[in-house]
Design an enzyme around this catalytic site. Sequence first.
Site, PDB file in Angstrom:
ATOM      1  N   ARG A 115      -7.578   2.851 -14.501  1.00 30.54           N
ATOM      2  CA  ARG A 115      -7.433   3.317 -13.171  1.00 30.54           C
ATOM      3  C   ARG A 115      -8.548   4.736 -12.948  1.00 30.54           C
ATOM      4  O   ARG A 115      -9.086   4.921 -12.030  1.00 30.54           O
ATOM      5  CB  ARG A 115      -6.064   3.594 -12.347  1.00 30.54           C
TER       6      ARG A 115
ATOM      7  N   GLU B 263       4.398  -6.384   1.591  1.00 36.25           N
ATOM      8  CA  GLU B 263       4.096  -6.682   0.289  1.00 36.25           C
ATOM      9  C   GLU B 263       3.968  -5.497  -0.579  1.00 36.25           C
ATOM     10  O   GLU B 263       2.902  -5.351  -0.927  1.00 36.25           O
ATOM     11  CB  GLU B 263       2.701  -7.379   0.243  1.00 36.25           C
ATOM     12  N   PRO B 264       4.964  -4.719  -0.830  1.00 36.33           N
ATOM     13  CA  PRO B 264       4.877  -3.682  -1.839  1.00 36.33           C
ATOM     14  C   PRO B 264       4.755  -4.021  -3.102  1.00 36.33           C
ATOM     15  O   PRO B 264       5.372  -4.713  -3.590  1.00 36.33           O
ATOM     16  CB  PRO B 264       6.189  -2.784  -1.657  1.00 36.33           C
ATOM     17  N   GLY B 265       3.769  -3.338  -3.990  1.00 39.62           N
ATOM     18  CA  GLY B 265       3.671  -3.605  -5.450  1.00 39.62           C
ATOM     19  C   GLY B 265       4.082  -2.316  -6.106  1.00 39.62           C
ATOM     20  O   GLY B 265       5.124  -2.055  -6.632  1.00 39.62           O
ATOM     21  N   ARG B 266       3.031  -1.405  -6.017  1.00 37.83           N
ATOM     22  CA  ARG B 266       3.079   0.052  -6.503  1.00 37.83           C
ATOM     23  C   ARG B 266       4.500   0.542  -6.485  1.00 37.83           C
ATOM     24  O   ARG B 266       4.939   1.182  -7.308  1.00 37.83           O
ATOM     25  CB  ARG B 266       1.914   0.705  -6.168  1.00 37.83           C
TER      26      ARG B 266
ATOM     27  N   CYS C 102     -15.559   3.789 -26.830  1.00 40.12           N
ATOM     28  CA  CYS C 102     -16.711   4.360 -27.122  1.00 40.12           C
ATOM     29  C   CYS C 102     -17.227   4.467 -25.644  1.00 40.12           C
ATOM     30  O   CYS C 102     -18.111   3.689 -25.266  1.00 40.12           O
ATOM     31  CB  CYS C 102     -17.643   3.438 -27.959  1.00 40.12           C
ATOM     32  N   GLU C 103     -16.966   5.575 -24.994  1.00 47.45           N
ATOM     33  CA  GLU C 103     -17.275   5.532 -23.565  1.00 47.45           C
ATOM     34  C   GLU C 103     -16.783   6.978 -23.198  1.00 47.45           C
ATOM     35  O   GLU C 103     -15.630   7.310 -23.233  1.00 47.45           O
ATOM     36  CB  GLU C 103     -16.627   4.703 -22.603  1.00 47.45           C
TER      37      GLU C 103
ATOM     38  N   GLY D  89       0.567  -1.297   0.076  1.00 48.93           N
ATOM     39  CA  GLY D  89      -0.032   0.052  -0.074  1.00 48.93           C
ATOM     40  C   GLY D  89       0.860   1.357  -0.068  1.00 48.93           C
ATOM     41  O   GLY D  89       0.204   2.476   0.132  1.00 48.93           O
TER      42      GLY D  89
ATOM     43  N   TYR E 263     -11.170   4.267 -10.252  1.00 49.46           N
ATOM     44  CA  TYR E 263     -10.746   5.061  -9.044  1.00 49.46           C
ATOM     45  C   TYR E 263     -10.817   6.501  -9.052  1.00 49.46           C
ATOM     46  O   TYR E 263     -10.231   7.162  -8.203  1.00 49.46           O
ATOM     47  CB  TYR E 263      -9.462   4.463  -8.396  1.00 49.46           C
TER      48      TYR E 263
END
Length: 489
Positions: A385, A328-331, A416-417, A286, A389
Amino acid sequence: MSPQSKDSPLAPEWLSVPADLNTLEPKMWAQDAARNDSGELTVGGIPVSELQQQYGTPLFVMSEDDFRARARAFSDAFNNAFADICGGVDVYYAGKSFLCTAVVRWVEEEGLRLDTASGGELAVAAKAGIPGADVALHGNNKSDLEIHRALDMKLGRIVVDSLGELVRVGDIAERRGEQAKVMLRLTPGVHAHTHEFIATAHEDQKFGLSMAADTTEQAGLSAAEEAVAAASAHPGIELLGLHCHIGSQIFEPDGFALAAQKLLRFLAAMQEKYSIVLPELDLGGGYGIAYTSVDTPRPAAEIAEAMAAVVRSTCAELGIDSPRISIEPGRAIVGSTTFTLYEVGTLKTVRVDAPAEAGASDGGNNVTYPRRYVSVDGGMSDNARPVLYDADYSAILASRTSTAGPQLSRVVGKHCESGDIVVRDVYLPEDVAAGDLLAVPGTGAYCWALSSNYNYLARPGVVAVRDGSARLIVRGETEEDLLNRDMGV
Ligand SMILES: Cc1ncc(COP(=O)(O)O)c(C=O)c1O
Protein backbone atom coordinates in the site's frame (compact mmCIF):
# COMPACT_ATOMS: atom_id res chain seq x y z
CA MET A 1 25.43 19.88 11.05
CA SER A 2 23.04 20.10 13.94
CA PRO A 3 21.96 17.51 16.47
CA GLN A 4 18.56 15.87 15.98
CA SER A 5 15.97 18.29 17.29
CA LYS A 6 12.88 16.90 18.96
CA ASP A 7 10.66 17.61 15.93
CA SER A 8 12.66 16.95 12.80
CA PRO A 9 12.25 19.42 9.94
CA LEU A 10 12.31 16.34 7.72
CA ALA A 11 9.08 15.08 9.22
CA PRO A 12 5.83 15.74 7.36
CA GLU A 13 3.66 18.44 8.86
CA TRP A 14 1.13 15.99 10.27
CA LEU A 15 3.67 13.98 12.26
CA SER A 16 4.61 15.10 15.74
CA VAL A 17 6.79 13.43 18.34
CA PRO A 18 4.55 11.24 20.52
CA ALA A 19 4.50 12.13 24.24
CA ASP A 20 5.65 8.56 24.93
CA LEU A 21 7.18 6.44 22.18
CA ASN A 22 6.12 3.27 24.00
CA THR A 23 2.40 4.02 24.06
CA LEU A 24 -0.03 2.11 21.86
CA GLU A 25 -2.65 4.52 20.56
CA PRO A 26 -5.85 2.51 21.08
CA LYS A 27 -7.48 3.66 17.83
CA MET A 28 -4.74 1.96 15.77
CA TRP A 29 -4.63 -1.36 17.59
CA ALA A 30 -6.72 -4.40 18.32
CA GLN A 31 -8.50 -4.03 21.64
CA ASP A 32 -6.45 -6.86 23.18
CA ALA A 33 -3.04 -5.51 22.16
CA ALA A 34 -1.05 -4.20 25.14
CA ARG A 35 2.41 -4.09 26.66
CA ASN A 36 3.15 -6.59 29.44
CA ASP A 37 5.10 -5.91 32.65
CA SER A 38 8.39 -6.31 30.84
CA GLY A 39 7.34 -3.82 28.20
CA GLU A 40 6.84 -6.30 25.38
CA LEU A 41 3.93 -5.99 22.97
CA THR A 42 1.33 -8.70 23.54
CA VAL A 43 -1.91 -9.67 21.87
CA GLY A 44 -4.44 -11.60 23.91
CA GLY A 45 -1.64 -11.80 26.51
CA ILE A 46 0.82 -13.53 24.13
CA PRO A 47 4.19 -11.76 23.87
CA VAL A 48 5.42 -11.07 20.36
CA SER A 49 8.74 -12.83 21.09
CA GLU A 50 6.78 -16.07 21.57
CA LEU A 51 5.02 -15.54 18.26
CA GLN A 52 8.35 -14.88 16.58
CA GLN A 53 9.86 -18.02 18.07
CA GLN A 54 7.01 -20.19 16.95
CA TYR A 55 6.13 -18.68 13.58
CA GLY A 56 9.05 -16.47 12.54
CA THR A 57 8.88 -13.02 10.98
CA PRO A 58 7.51 -11.26 9.08
CA LEU A 59 4.19 -12.35 10.48
CA PHE A 60 0.65 -11.00 10.31
CA VAL A 61 -0.80 -11.15 13.83
CA MET A 62 -4.58 -10.90 13.87
CA SER A 63 -6.84 -10.72 16.89
CA GLU A 64 -9.81 -12.95 16.21
CA ASP A 65 -11.60 -11.53 19.26
CA ASP A 66 -11.15 -8.03 17.88
CA PHE A 67 -12.30 -9.07 14.40
CA ARG A 68 -15.46 -10.58 15.83
CA ALA A 69 -16.08 -7.56 18.05
CA ARG A 70 -15.67 -5.12 15.15
CA ALA A 71 -17.91 -7.20 12.90
CA ARG A 72 -20.61 -7.23 15.57
CA ALA A 73 -20.20 -3.54 16.38
CA PHE A 74 -20.46 -2.53 12.73
CA SER A 75 -23.45 -4.70 12.15
CA ASP A 76 -25.19 -3.51 15.37
CA ALA A 77 -24.56 0.15 14.55
CA PHE A 78 -26.14 -0.12 11.09
CA ASN A 79 -28.92 -2.44 12.18
CA ASN A 80 -29.94 -0.02 14.94
CA ALA A 81 -29.80 3.01 12.69
CA PHE A 82 -31.88 1.40 9.92
CA ALA A 83 -34.24 -0.69 12.07
CA ASP A 84 -37.24 1.61 11.61
CA ILE A 85 -36.49 2.22 7.92
CA CYS A 86 -36.08 -1.23 6.41
CA GLY A 87 -35.85 -3.59 9.38
CA GLY A 88 -32.03 -3.38 9.52
CA VAL A 89 -29.22 -3.90 7.04
CA ASP A 90 -27.36 -6.81 5.50
CA VAL A 91 -23.64 -6.42 6.11
CA TYR A 92 -21.42 -8.10 3.51
CA TYR A 93 -17.81 -8.33 4.71
CA ALA A 94 -15.60 -7.36 1.74
CA GLY A 95 -13.39 -10.42 1.41
CA LYS A 96 -10.96 -8.65 -0.92
CA SER A 97 -9.56 -6.88 2.16
CA PHE A 98 -8.49 -10.20 3.72
CA LEU A 99 -9.91 -13.63 3.09
CA CYS A 100 -9.31 -17.18 4.25
CA THR A 101 -11.68 -19.93 5.31
CA ALA A 102 -11.37 -19.13 9.03
CA VAL A 103 -12.43 -15.55 8.39
CA VAL A 104 -15.42 -16.69 6.35
CA ARG A 105 -16.52 -18.77 9.32
CA TRP A 106 -16.10 -15.86 11.77
CA VAL A 107 -18.09 -13.63 9.44
CA GLU A 108 -20.89 -16.16 9.22
CA GLU A 109 -20.93 -16.84 12.96
CA GLU A 110 -21.21 -13.11 13.65
CA GLY A 111 -24.24 -12.86 11.35
CA LEU A 112 -22.55 -11.11 8.43
CA ARG A 113 -22.54 -12.10 4.79
CA LEU A 114 -19.65 -12.22 2.34
CA ASP A 115 -18.70 -10.08 -0.62
CA THR A 116 -16.32 -11.70 -3.11
CA ALA A 117 -14.62 -10.34 -6.22
CA SER A 118 -13.36 -13.34 -8.17
CA GLY A 119 -13.68 -17.06 -8.76
CA GLY A 120 -10.77 -17.59 -6.37
CA GLU A 121 -12.55 -15.76 -3.58
CA LEU A 122 -15.66 -17.82 -4.36
CA ALA A 123 -13.53 -20.95 -4.00
CA VAL A 124 -12.54 -19.84 -0.49
CA ALA A 125 -16.19 -19.16 0.33
CA ALA A 126 -17.19 -22.60 -0.95
CA LYS A 127 -14.40 -24.33 0.95
CA ALA A 128 -15.50 -22.57 4.15
CA GLY A 129 -19.04 -23.82 3.57
CA ILE A 130 -20.92 -20.52 3.76
CA PRO A 131 -24.33 -20.81 2.05
CA GLY A 132 -24.27 -19.28 -1.43
CA ALA A 133 -27.36 -17.26 -0.55
CA ASP A 134 -25.17 -15.20 1.81
CA VAL A 135 -22.52 -14.46 -0.82
CA ALA A 136 -22.21 -11.67 -3.39
CA LEU A 137 -19.92 -11.68 -6.43
CA HIS A 138 -18.36 -8.51 -7.82
CA GLY A 139 -15.93 -7.81 -10.65
CA ASN A 140 -15.79 -5.64 -13.74
CA ASN A 141 -14.67 -8.49 -15.97
CA LYS A 142 -16.19 -11.74 -14.78
CA SER A 143 -15.37 -14.78 -16.86
CA ASP A 144 -18.06 -17.20 -18.01
CA LEU A 145 -16.49 -19.71 -15.65
CA GLU A 146 -16.96 -17.33 -12.73
CA ILE A 147 -20.57 -16.71 -13.73
CA HIS A 148 -21.21 -20.47 -13.91
CA ARG A 149 -19.56 -20.92 -10.55
CA ALA A 150 -21.75 -18.19 -9.04
CA LEU A 151 -24.83 -19.94 -10.42
CA ASP A 152 -23.60 -23.37 -9.27
CA MET A 153 -23.22 -21.93 -5.77
CA LYS A 154 -26.68 -20.32 -6.00
CA LEU A 155 -25.27 -16.94 -4.96
CA GLY A 156 -27.57 -14.45 -3.29
CA ARG A 157 -26.41 -11.77 -5.70
CA ILE A 158 -24.19 -11.17 -8.70
CA VAL A 159 -23.28 -7.50 -8.91
CA VAL A 160 -23.22 -6.72 -12.61
CA ASP A 161 -20.87 -4.02 -13.80
CA SER A 162 -21.77 -3.36 -17.46
CA LEU A 163 -24.46 -3.92 -20.04
CA GLY A 164 -22.36 -6.53 -21.86
CA GLU A 165 -21.90 -8.49 -18.68
CA LEU A 166 -25.58 -8.23 -17.86
CA VAL A 167 -26.45 -9.88 -21.15
CA ARG A 168 -23.81 -12.55 -20.63
CA VAL A 169 -25.04 -13.36 -17.10
CA GLY A 170 -28.65 -13.40 -18.28
CA ASP A 171 -27.91 -15.61 -21.30
CA ILE A 172 -25.87 -18.10 -19.27
CA ALA A 173 -28.56 -18.33 -16.60
CA GLU A 174 -31.29 -18.69 -19.23
CA ARG A 175 -29.40 -21.51 -20.97
CA ARG A 176 -29.17 -23.24 -17.61
CA GLY A 177 -32.92 -22.78 -17.11
CA GLU A 178 -32.30 -20.46 -14.17
CA GLN A 179 -32.57 -16.84 -13.16
CA ALA A 180 -29.49 -15.04 -11.85
CA LYS A 181 -30.10 -12.73 -8.89
CA VAL A 182 -28.56 -9.48 -10.03
CA MET A 183 -27.69 -6.09 -8.60
CA LEU A 184 -26.54 -3.34 -10.96
CA ARG A 185 -23.42 -1.43 -9.95
CA LEU A 186 -23.93 2.25 -10.73
CA THR A 187 -21.51 5.15 -10.62
CA PRO A 188 -23.44 7.95 -8.95
CA GLY A 189 -20.81 10.60 -9.73
CA VAL A 190 -19.65 10.81 -6.12
CA HIS A 191 -16.00 10.11 -5.31
CA ALA A 192 -14.89 10.15 -1.73
CA HIS A 193 -11.61 9.81 0.07
CA THR A 194 -11.02 10.50 3.75
CA HIS A 195 -12.47 13.95 4.49
CA GLU A 196 -13.51 15.10 1.07
CA PHE A 197 -15.86 13.95 -1.56
CA ILE A 198 -16.35 15.34 -5.01
CA ALA A 199 -19.46 15.13 -7.10
CA THR A 200 -18.83 14.98 -10.83
CA ALA A 201 -21.03 14.54 -13.85
CA HIS A 202 -19.11 11.53 -15.18
CA GLU A 203 -17.02 8.84 -13.66
CA ASP A 204 -13.70 8.39 -15.37
CA GLN A 205 -13.04 4.89 -14.04
CA LYS A 206 -13.50 1.31 -15.09
CA PHE A 207 -16.26 0.29 -12.67
CA GLY A 208 -19.98 0.47 -13.03
CA LEU A 209 -22.79 1.86 -15.12
CA SER A 210 -22.92 5.62 -15.39
CA MET A 211 -26.00 7.46 -14.21
CA ALA A 212 -25.19 10.43 -16.44
CA ALA A 213 -27.88 11.02 -19.07
CA ASP A 214 -25.65 10.95 -22.15
CA THR A 215 -23.81 7.69 -21.66
CA THR A 216 -25.61 5.64 -24.29
CA GLU A 217 -26.26 6.09 -27.96
CA GLN A 218 -29.85 7.04 -27.27
CA ALA A 219 -30.19 10.72 -26.37
CA GLY A 220 -30.98 11.29 -22.71
CA LEU A 221 -30.63 7.62 -21.75
CA SER A 222 -28.06 6.72 -19.11
CA ALA A 223 -26.12 3.47 -19.14
CA ALA A 224 -27.70 2.75 -15.76
CA GLU A 225 -31.24 3.07 -17.11
CA GLU A 226 -30.41 1.07 -20.21
CA ALA A 227 -29.25 -1.73 -17.90
CA VAL A 228 -32.36 -1.53 -15.71
CA ALA A 229 -34.55 -1.83 -18.82
CA ALA A 230 -32.50 -4.72 -20.21
CA ALA A 231 -32.36 -6.54 -16.86
CA SER A 232 -36.08 -6.32 -16.21
CA ALA A 233 -36.82 -7.66 -19.69
CA HIS A 234 -34.32 -10.56 -19.61
CA PRO A 235 -35.82 -13.95 -18.72
CA GLY A 236 -32.50 -15.07 -17.20
CA ILE A 237 -32.32 -12.16 -14.74
CA GLU A 238 -34.04 -11.46 -11.46
CA LEU A 239 -33.19 -7.81 -10.86
CA LEU A 240 -32.85 -7.30 -7.10
CA GLY A 241 -31.69 -3.73 -7.05
CA LEU A 242 -28.88 -1.22 -7.27
CA HIS A 243 -25.38 -0.91 -5.91
CA CYS A 244 -22.68 1.72 -5.58
CA HIS A 245 -19.26 2.01 -3.97
CA ILE A 246 -17.86 5.51 -3.78
CA GLY A 247 -14.28 5.06 -2.60
CA SER A 248 -12.10 3.98 0.27
CA GLN A 249 -10.73 5.15 3.61
CA ILE A 250 -13.65 7.57 3.99
CA PHE A 251 -14.11 9.31 7.35
CA GLU A 252 -17.11 11.58 6.79
CA PRO A 253 -20.68 10.44 6.10
CA ASP A 254 -21.56 13.15 3.54
CA GLY A 255 -20.39 11.26 0.46
CA PHE A 256 -22.26 8.09 1.45
CA ALA A 257 -25.36 10.13 2.17
CA LEU A 258 -25.26 11.93 -1.17
CA ALA A 259 -24.75 8.65 -3.06
CA ALA A 260 -27.67 7.08 -1.17
CA GLN A 261 -29.88 10.00 -2.10
CA LYS A 262 -28.92 9.84 -5.77
CA LEU A 263 -29.49 6.09 -5.97
CA LEU A 264 -32.84 6.29 -4.18
CA ARG A 265 -34.08 8.97 -6.57
CA PHE A 266 -32.99 6.86 -9.52
CA LEU A 267 -34.51 3.73 -8.00
CA ALA A 268 -37.85 5.48 -7.50
CA ALA A 269 -37.80 6.79 -11.07
CA MET A 270 -37.03 3.32 -12.48
CA GLN A 271 -39.72 1.65 -10.37
CA GLU A 272 -42.30 4.05 -11.72
CA LYS A 273 -41.14 4.10 -15.34
CA TYR A 274 -40.74 0.33 -15.76
CA SER A 275 -43.44 -0.75 -13.27
CA ILE A 276 -40.95 -2.82 -11.31
CA VAL A 277 -39.98 -3.17 -7.69
CA LEU A 278 -36.29 -2.98 -6.79
CA PRO A 279 -36.22 -4.36 -3.27
CA GLU A 280 -32.50 -3.91 -2.50
CA LEU A 281 -29.96 -1.09 -2.38
CA ASP A 282 -26.29 -1.65 -1.55
CA LEU A 283 -24.23 1.37 -0.52
CA GLY A 284 -20.84 -0.36 -0.73
CA GLY A 285 -17.86 -0.13 1.59
CA GLY A 286 -15.08 2.37 2.14
CA TYR A 287 -15.39 3.20 5.86
CA GLY A 288 -12.02 4.50 7.08
CA ILE A 289 -9.72 3.45 9.91
CA ALA A 290 -6.82 5.06 11.80
CA TYR A 291 -3.43 4.22 10.30
CA THR A 292 -1.65 7.09 12.06
CA SER A 293 -2.29 9.34 15.05
CA VAL A 294 -3.89 12.03 12.87
CA ASP A 295 -6.51 9.76 11.29
CA THR A 296 -9.90 10.39 12.87
CA PRO A 297 -12.55 8.02 11.54
CA ARG A 298 -16.06 8.58 12.88
CA PRO A 299 -17.67 5.87 14.97
CA ALA A 300 -19.76 3.48 12.86
CA ALA A 301 -22.92 4.57 14.69
CA GLU A 302 -22.39 8.19 13.63
CA ILE A 303 -21.93 7.26 9.97
CA ALA A 304 -24.87 4.85 10.10
CA GLU A 305 -27.17 7.48 11.68
CA ALA A 306 -26.21 10.08 9.07
CA MET A 307 -26.85 7.64 6.23
CA ALA A 308 -30.11 6.46 7.78
CA ALA A 309 -31.34 10.04 8.16
CA VAL A 310 -30.85 10.66 4.44
CA VAL A 311 -32.44 7.36 3.40
CA ARG A 312 -35.41 8.07 5.70
CA SER A 313 -35.99 11.60 4.43
CA THR A 314 -35.39 10.76 0.76
CA CYS A 315 -37.84 7.85 0.82
CA ALA A 316 -40.42 10.08 2.51
CA GLU A 317 -39.87 12.80 -0.08
CA LEU A 318 -40.22 10.25 -2.92
CA GLY A 319 -43.17 8.51 -1.30
CA ILE A 320 -41.58 5.06 -1.55
CA ASP A 321 -40.87 2.28 0.92
CA SER A 322 -37.17 2.02 1.57
CA PRO A 323 -35.49 -0.89 -0.16
CA ARG A 324 -33.56 -3.27 2.08
CA ILE A 325 -30.18 -1.61 2.61
CA SER A 326 -26.87 -3.45 2.53
CA ILE A 327 -23.25 -2.34 2.96
CA GLU A 328 -19.85 -3.90 2.22
CA PRO A 329 -17.24 -2.89 4.79
CA GLY A 330 -13.83 -4.57 4.57
CA ARG A 331 -11.10 -2.41 6.03
CA ALA A 332 -13.27 -1.12 8.90
CA ILE A 333 -13.72 -4.68 10.14
CA VAL A 334 -10.34 -6.28 9.58
CA GLY A 335 -7.87 -3.38 9.25
CA SER A 336 -7.12 -2.59 12.88
CA THR A 337 -7.36 -6.20 14.07
CA THR A 338 -3.89 -6.96 12.75
CA PHE A 339 -0.30 -5.82 13.02
CA THR A 340 2.70 -7.00 11.07
CA LEU A 341 5.63 -8.17 13.13
CA TYR A 342 9.08 -7.61 11.65
CA GLU A 343 12.62 -8.12 12.85
CA VAL A 344 15.00 -5.21 12.47
CA GLY A 345 18.16 -5.81 10.45
CA THR A 346 20.36 -3.16 8.89
CA LEU A 347 20.26 0.41 10.21
CA LYS A 348 21.69 3.41 8.47
CA THR A 349 21.43 7.14 9.04
CA VAL A 350 21.68 9.66 6.25
CA ARG A 351 21.84 13.43 6.57
CA VAL A 352 19.40 15.38 4.49
CA ASP A 353 18.81 19.08 3.75
CA ALA A 354 15.61 20.31 5.29
CA PRO A 355 12.90 20.77 2.68
CA ALA A 356 12.46 24.46 1.85
CA GLU A 357 8.84 24.40 3.02
CA ALA A 358 9.95 23.25 6.50
CA GLY A 359 11.28 26.82 6.99
CA ALA A 360 14.44 25.60 8.74
CA SER A 361 16.97 28.35 8.21
CA ASP A 362 20.59 27.27 8.27
CA GLY A 363 22.03 30.82 8.33
CA GLY A 364 24.19 29.87 5.38
CA ASN A 365 25.78 26.98 7.32
CA ASN A 366 24.38 24.13 5.26
CA VAL A 367 22.52 22.48 8.14
CA THR A 368 21.48 18.91 7.51
CA TYR A 369 19.25 16.62 9.52
CA PRO A 370 19.42 12.93 10.18
CA ARG A 371 17.00 10.41 8.77
CA ARG A 372 17.48 6.88 9.95
CA TYR A 373 16.63 3.95 7.69
CA VAL A 374 15.46 0.93 9.66
CA SER A 375 15.42 -2.16 7.44
CA VAL A 376 13.05 -4.99 8.29
CA ASP A 377 12.80 -8.55 7.03
CA GLY A 378 9.74 -7.97 4.79
CA GLY A 379 8.60 -4.91 2.86
CA MET A 380 6.61 -4.17 -0.26
CA SER A 381 5.90 -7.87 -0.77
CA ASP A 382 3.81 -7.98 2.44
CA ASN A 383 2.60 -4.38 2.34
CA ALA A 384 2.25 -2.87 -1.11
CA ARG A 385 0.00 0.00 0.00
CA PRO A 386 2.74 2.57 0.65
CA VAL A 387 4.12 1.95 -2.84
CA LEU A 388 0.74 1.72 -4.52
CA TYR A 389 -1.10 4.55 -2.80
CA ASP A 390 1.49 6.49 -0.80
CA ALA A 391 -0.30 5.08 2.22
CA ASP A 392 1.00 6.18 5.62
CA TYR A 393 1.50 3.75 8.47
CA SER A 394 2.92 3.90 11.95
CA ALA A 395 5.27 1.58 13.84
CA ILE A 396 6.42 0.87 17.37
CA LEU A 397 9.31 -0.93 18.97
CA ALA A 398 7.54 -4.13 19.98
CA SER A 399 10.05 -6.39 21.72
CA ARG A 400 10.73 -3.94 24.55
CA THR A 401 10.13 -0.40 25.72
CA SER A 402 12.83 2.23 25.54
CA THR A 403 13.64 5.42 27.38
CA ALA A 404 15.83 6.67 24.50
CA GLY A 405 14.89 9.87 22.70
CA PRO A 406 12.91 9.98 19.46
CA GLN A 407 14.61 9.64 16.11
CA LEU A 408 12.87 10.32 12.84
CA SER A 409 12.97 6.98 11.04
CA ARG A 410 11.92 5.42 7.79
CA VAL A 411 11.04 1.74 8.00
CA VAL A 412 12.05 0.04 4.77
CA GLY A 413 11.91 -3.48 3.44
CA LYS A 414 14.55 -5.77 1.96
CA HIS A 415 13.54 -5.61 -1.69
CA CYS A 416 15.64 -4.38 -4.59
CA GLU A 417 13.58 -1.25 -4.99
CA SER A 418 14.32 2.11 -3.41
CA GLY A 419 10.59 2.76 -3.12
CA ASP A 420 10.30 -0.29 -0.86
CA ILE A 421 9.00 1.69 2.12
CA VAL A 422 6.82 0.26 4.88
CA VAL A 423 6.50 3.38 7.05
CA ARG A 424 7.66 6.59 5.42
CA ASP A 425 7.98 8.70 8.56
CA VAL A 426 7.80 7.63 12.18
CA TYR A 427 9.57 8.54 15.40
CA LEU A 428 11.21 5.49 16.92
CA PRO A 429 13.55 5.33 19.92
CA GLU A 430 17.17 6.18 19.07
CA ASP A 431 18.38 2.87 20.45
CA VAL A 432 16.40 0.63 18.05
CA ALA A 433 18.93 -2.02 17.02
CA ALA A 434 19.28 -5.10 14.85
CA GLY A 435 17.33 -7.99 16.38
CA ASP A 436 14.60 -5.76 17.83
CA LEU A 437 11.05 -6.47 16.79
CA LEU A 438 8.92 -3.76 15.21
CA ALA A 439 5.15 -3.86 14.88
CA VAL A 440 3.20 -1.97 12.22
CA PRO A 441 -0.49 -1.69 13.19
CA GLY A 442 -3.48 -1.49 10.86
CA THR A 443 -2.24 -4.11 8.38
CA GLY A 444 -5.30 -6.35 8.42
CA ALA A 445 -6.75 -5.00 5.18
CA TYR A 446 -5.18 -5.06 1.72
CA CYS A 447 -1.71 -6.11 2.96
CA TRP A 448 -1.69 -9.91 3.04
CA ALA A 449 -4.34 -9.73 0.29
CA LEU A 450 -1.99 -7.75 -1.97
CA SER A 451 1.17 -9.63 -1.00
CA SER A 452 3.57 -10.87 -3.66
CA ASN A 453 6.67 -12.99 -4.08
CA TYR A 454 8.82 -10.16 -5.39
CA ASN A 455 12.50 -11.12 -5.10
CA TYR A 456 11.29 -14.65 -4.30
CA LEU A 457 10.37 -13.71 -0.77
CA ALA A 458 7.96 -16.17 0.79
CA ARG A 459 4.64 -14.58 1.72
CA PRO A 460 4.18 -14.41 5.50
CA GLY A 461 1.72 -16.48 7.47
CA VAL A 462 -1.24 -15.13 9.39
CA VAL A 463 -1.68 -16.02 13.03
CA ALA A 464 -5.02 -15.56 14.77
CA VAL A 465 -5.19 -15.03 18.51
CA ARG A 466 -8.29 -15.93 20.43
CA ASP A 467 -8.88 -16.38 24.17
CA GLY A 468 -5.15 -16.11 24.81
CA SER A 469 -4.03 -18.76 22.33
CA ALA A 470 -2.56 -18.39 18.87
CA ARG A 471 -2.90 -20.54 15.78
CA LEU A 472 -1.91 -20.21 12.16
CA ILE A 473 -4.91 -19.51 9.94
CA VAL A 474 -2.77 -19.16 6.84
CA ARG A 475 0.67 -20.72 6.92
CA GLY A 476 3.62 -18.80 5.60
CA GLU A 477 5.11 -19.93 2.31
CA THR A 478 8.21 -22.07 2.20
CA GLU A 479 11.01 -22.15 -0.36
CA GLU A 480 9.43 -25.31 -1.65
CA ASP A 481 6.20 -23.40 -2.31
CA LEU A 482 8.21 -20.83 -4.19
CA LEU A 483 9.94 -23.40 -6.34
CA ASN A 484 7.19 -25.88 -7.00
CA ARG A 485 5.63 -23.96 -9.91
CA ASP A 486 8.99 -23.65 -11.66
CA MET A 487 8.74 -26.32 -14.37
CA GLY A 488 12.51 -26.56 -14.69
CA VAL A 489 12.36 -27.09 -18.47
C1 LIG B 1 -17.41 -2.89 -4.50
C2 LIG B 1 -16.62 -2.79 -3.25
N1 LIG B 1 -17.24 -3.04 -2.08
C3 LIG B 1 -16.57 -2.98 -0.90
C4 LIG B 1 -15.22 -2.66 -0.87
C5 LIG B 1 -14.54 -2.62 0.46
O1 LIG B 1 -13.99 -1.39 0.74
P1 LIG B 1 -13.39 -1.11 2.17
O2 LIG B 1 -12.46 -2.22 2.50
O3 LIG B 1 -12.67 0.19 2.01
O4 LIG B 1 -14.53 -1.03 3.13
C6 LIG B 1 -14.55 -2.37 -2.06
C7 LIG B 1 -13.13 -2.03 -2.06
O5 LIG B 1 -12.48 -1.76 -3.00
C8 LIG B 1 -15.27 -2.46 -3.29
O6 LIG B 1 -14.67 -2.21 -4.46
